[in-house]
Write a protein that holds these residues in place. Structure first.
Motif, PDB file in Angstrom:
ATOM      1  N   MET A 142      36.391  35.969  56.576  1.00 54.23           N
ATOM      2  CA  MET A 142      36.999  34.622  56.385  1.00 54.23           C
ATOM      3  C   MET A 142      36.978  34.947  54.724  1.00 54.23           C
ATOM      4  SD  MET A 142      35.259  31.164  57.022  1.00 54.23           S
ATOM      5  CE  MET A 142      34.554  31.527  58.582  1.00 54.23           C
ATOM      6  N   GLU A 143      35.513  35.271  53.804  1.00 54.17           N
ATOM      7  CA  GLU A 143      35.181  35.555  52.570  1.00 54.17           C
ATOM      8  C   GLU A 143      36.135  37.024  52.165  1.00 54.17           C
ATOM      9  OE1 GLU A 143      33.825  34.966  48.334  1.00 54.17           O
ATOM     10  OE2 GLU A 143      33.664  33.550  50.883  1.00 54.17           O
ATOM     11  N   SER A 144      36.677  37.953  53.016  1.00 53.48           N
ATOM     12  CA  SER A 144      37.719  38.636  52.589  1.00 53.48           C
ATOM     13  C   SER A 144      39.434  38.196  52.615  1.00 53.48           C
ATOM     14  CB  SER A 144      37.436  39.862  52.737  1.00 53.48           C
ATOM     15  OG  SER A 144      36.488  40.595  53.154  1.00 53.48           O
ATOM     16  N   LEU A 145      39.808  37.312  53.611  1.00 53.46           N
ATOM     17  CA  LEU A 145      41.182  36.798  53.763  1.00 53.46           C
ATOM     18  C   LEU A 145      40.835  35.490  52.807  1.00 53.46           C
ATOM     19  CD1 LEU A 145      41.141  36.689  57.682  1.00 53.46           C
ATOM     20  CD2 LEU A 145      42.116  38.165  56.185  1.00 53.46           C
ATOM     21  N   PHE A 146      39.768  35.015  52.042  1.00 53.67           N
ATOM     22  CA  PHE A 146      40.336  34.217  50.993  1.00 53.67           C
ATOM     23  C   PHE A 146      40.533  34.542  49.486  1.00 53.67           C
ATOM     24  CE2 PHE A 146      38.199  32.034  47.500  1.00 53.67           C
ATOM     25  CZ  PHE A 146      39.311  30.985  47.423  1.00 53.67           C
ATOM     26  N   LEU A 147      39.758  35.849  49.197  1.00 50.49           N
ATOM     27  CA  LEU A 147      40.109  36.119  48.070  1.00 50.49           C
ATOM     28  C   LEU A 147      41.271  36.682  48.267  1.00 50.49           C
ATOM     29  CD1 LEU A 147      36.717  37.813  47.727  1.00 50.49           C
ATOM     30  CD2 LEU A 147      37.635  35.979  46.476  1.00 50.49           C
ATOM     31  N   TYR A 148      41.601  37.746  48.972  1.00 53.46           N
ATOM     32  CA  TYR A 148      43.518  38.213  49.729  1.00 53.46           C
ATOM     33  C   TYR A 148      44.238  37.076  49.218  1.00 53.46           C
ATOM     34  CZ  TYR A 148      41.357  42.433  50.424  1.00 53.46           C
ATOM     35  OH  TYR A 148      41.023  44.224  50.236  1.00 53.46           O
ATOM     36  N   GLY A 149      43.886  36.256  49.508  1.00 56.05           N
ATOM     37  CA  GLY A 149      44.541  35.000  49.903  1.00 56.05           C
ATOM     38  C   GLY A 149      44.993  33.922  48.328  1.00 56.05           C
ATOM     39  N   THR A 150      44.390  34.862  46.792  1.00 55.91           N
ATOM     40  CA  THR A 150      45.005  34.586  45.856  1.00 55.91           C
ATOM     41  C   THR A 150      45.714  35.285  45.460  1.00 55.91           C
ATOM     42  OG1 THR A 150      43.155  35.762  45.412  1.00 55.91           O
ATOM     43  CG2 THR A 150      42.214  33.877  45.656  1.00 55.91           C
ATOM     44  N   ASP A 151      46.061  35.794  45.749  1.00 59.17           N
ATOM     45  CA  ASP A 151      47.653  36.671  45.546  1.00 59.17           C
ATOM     46  C   ASP A 151      48.723  36.621  46.988  1.00 59.17           C
ATOM     47  OD1 ASP A 151      45.872  38.260  42.996  1.00 59.17           O
ATOM     48  OD2 ASP A 151      45.541  39.800  44.633  1.00 59.17           O
ATOM     49  N   TYR A 152      47.653  36.006  48.079  1.00 57.92           N
ATOM     50  CA  TYR A 152      49.158  36.378  48.934  1.00 57.92           C
ATOM     51  C   TYR A 152      49.318  34.979  49.714  1.00 57.92           C
ATOM     52  CZ  TYR A 152      48.977  41.587  48.663  1.00 57.92           C
ATOM     53  OH  TYR A 152      48.963  42.336  48.223  1.00 57.92           O
ATOM     54  N   ASP A 153      49.875  34.268  49.201  1.00 59.21           N
ATOM     55  CA  ASP A 153      49.653  32.724  49.516  1.00 59.21           C
ATOM     56  C   ASP A 153      50.057  32.118  51.006  1.00 59.21           C
ATOM     57  OD1 ASP A 153      50.087  31.850  47.577  1.00 59.21           O
ATOM     58  OD2 ASP A 153      51.684  30.335  47.357  1.00 59.21           O
ATOM     59  N   TRP A 154      50.580  33.391  52.156  1.00 61.94           N
ATOM     60  CA  TRP A 154      50.876  33.122  53.470  1.00 61.94           C
ATOM     61  C   TRP A 154      49.754  33.320  54.074  1.00 61.94           C
ATOM     62  CZ3 TRP A 154      49.202  36.807  56.577  1.00 61.94           C
ATOM     63  CH2 TRP A 154      48.804  38.285  56.346  1.00 61.94           C
ATOM     64  N   ILE A 155      48.095  34.144  52.985  1.00 61.94           N
ATOM     65  CA  ILE A 155      47.127  35.106  53.548  1.00 61.94           C
ATOM     66  C   ILE A 155      46.236  32.966  53.776  1.00 61.94           C
ATOM     67  CG2 ILE A 155      44.683  35.437  53.501  1.00 61.94           C
ATOM     68  CD1 ILE A 155      46.555  38.289  52.285  1.00 61.94           C
ATOM     69  N   HIS A 156      45.996  32.114  52.581  1.00 57.20           N
ATOM     70  CA  HIS A 156      45.287  31.346  53.341  1.00 57.20           C
ATOM     71  C   HIS A 156      46.615  30.387  54.333  1.00 57.20           C
ATOM     72  CE1 HIS A 156      43.517  31.061  48.520  1.00 57.20           C
ATOM     73  NE2 HIS A 156      43.354  32.050  49.425  1.00 57.20           N
ATOM     74  N   THR A 157      47.686  30.107  54.393  1.00 55.19           N
ATOM     75  CA  THR A 157      48.176  29.608  54.788  1.00 55.19           C
ATOM     76  C   THR A 157      47.832  29.568  56.554  1.00 55.19           C
ATOM     77  OG1 THR A 157      50.132  28.693  53.684  1.00 55.19           O
ATOM     78  CG2 THR A 157      50.797  28.649  55.956  1.00 55.19           C
ATOM     79  N   GLU A 158      47.439  31.035  56.803  1.00 55.38           N
ATOM     80  CA  GLU A 158      47.611  31.425  58.262  1.00 55.38           C
ATOM     81  C   GLU A 158      45.714  31.830  58.090  1.00 55.38           C
ATOM     82  OE1 GLU A 158      49.124  33.145  60.245  1.00 55.38           O
ATOM     83  OE2 GLU A 158      50.855  32.306  59.826  1.00 55.38           O
ATOM     84  N   LEU A 159      45.306  31.311  57.801  1.00 58.79           N
ATOM     85  CA  LEU A 159      43.707  31.258  57.514  1.00 58.79           C
ATOM     86  C   LEU A 159      43.669  29.921  57.733  1.00 58.79           C
ATOM     87  CD1 LEU A 159      40.318  32.632  58.029  1.00 58.79           C
ATOM     88  CD2 LEU A 159      40.463  32.715  54.700  1.00 58.79           C
ATOM     89  N   ALA A 160      44.115  28.871  57.241  1.00 59.26           N
ATOM     90  CA  ALA A 160      43.774  27.491  57.057  1.00 59.26           C
ATOM     91  C   ALA A 160      44.144  26.928  58.699  1.00 59.26           C
ATOM     92  CB  ALA A 160      44.289  26.900  56.363  1.00 59.26           C
ATOM     93  N   GLN A 161      45.079  27.418  59.662  1.00 58.75           N
ATOM     94  CA  GLN A 161      45.214  27.341  60.373  1.00 58.75           C
ATOM     95  C   GLN A 161      44.672  28.047  61.739  1.00 58.75           C
ATOM     96  OE1 GLN A 161      49.779  28.843  61.002  1.00 58.75           O
ATOM     97  NE2 GLN A 161      50.361  27.355  59.588  1.00 58.75           N
ATOM     98  N   ILE A 162      44.114  29.491  61.583  1.00 59.75           N
ATOM     99  CA  ILE A 162      42.891  29.779  62.302  1.00 59.75           C
ATOM    100  C   ILE A 162      41.361  28.700  62.589  1.00 59.75           C
ATOM    101  CG2 ILE A 162      41.845  31.544  62.929  1.00 59.75           C
ATOM    102  CD1 ILE A 162      43.737  33.028  61.714  1.00 59.75           C
TER     103      ILE A 162
END
Length: 191
Positions: A142-162
């Motif tokens: 979760m923490e890693s994906l949050f950080l990568y999501g700061t560069d790739y918007d789609w990651i935050h969207t997917e992570l939030a859905q999960i």
């Protein structure tokens, strides 16, 4: 020490923090053991691989740059790790790598972690989030994906859905971290 000797040595390792630190110090004091540690770590059907993962985590916690020459091997093989007691330390090392990459201070990981390496870590993190893993690997992912999501918007969207989908079925520890992560994602979207 040969690979076979080191493998045998690791088979004596128990889960105590002191014992894991003892073996990590052995590797830190003789970095010629590090590639052997990685080889044993990725013998994924061998129970000793879990012990290697514990030591690998402690080595990386003390000196994350040890993994730099092995980022290709590490990122290519993380998806194969399947024992619970090996997945947790591997997910933790992914978090160490990610935090170093997003650190404000210049470092070797920022220079060497290429897009393919990041993609493999992101993929492994999503796999941990959607599979039947214990809480710790999910929290590190979760923490890693949050950080990568700061560069790739789609990651935050997917992570939030999960996180929204899994929230009702997860443990209290997961829920606390999920709330914090969702809050950080919302804050990123508004800034």
């Amino acid at each position: 020490m040969t690979l076979e000797e080191f493998h045998k040595e690791l088979s004596y390792l128990n889960a105590s923090r002191e014992n894991r630190m003892k073996y990590a110090n052995m590797v830190l004091n003789d970095m010629s053991l590090f590639p052997k540690l990685i080889d044993i770590l990725f013998m994924v059907d061998d129970k000793v691989s879990c012990r290697a993962a514990w030591v690998f985590e402690f080595v990386c916690a003390n000196y994350i740059y040890a993994v730099v020459p092995y980022l290709e091997i590490f990122t290519k093989n993380i998806k194969n790790v399947h024992f619970d007691s090996a997945v947790r330390p591997i997910s933790k090392v992914c978090e160490f790598i990610t935090k170093a990459y997003y650190s404000k201070t210049p470092n070797t990981i920022k220079q060497t972690l290429n897009p393919e390496h990041r993609e493999r870590i992101i993929e492994a993190c999503f796999d941990w989030m959607i599979s039947d893993q214990k809480v710790a690997p999910k929290v590190y992912a979760m923490e890693s994906l949050f950080l990568y999501g700061t560069d790739y918007d789609w990651i935050h969207t997917e992570l939030a859905q999960i996180l929204d989908r899994d929230f009702p079925m997860q443990s209290a520890g997961f829920k606390v971290r999920a709330k914090r992560t969702l809050s950080k994602i919302k804050k990123c979207k508004t800034s």
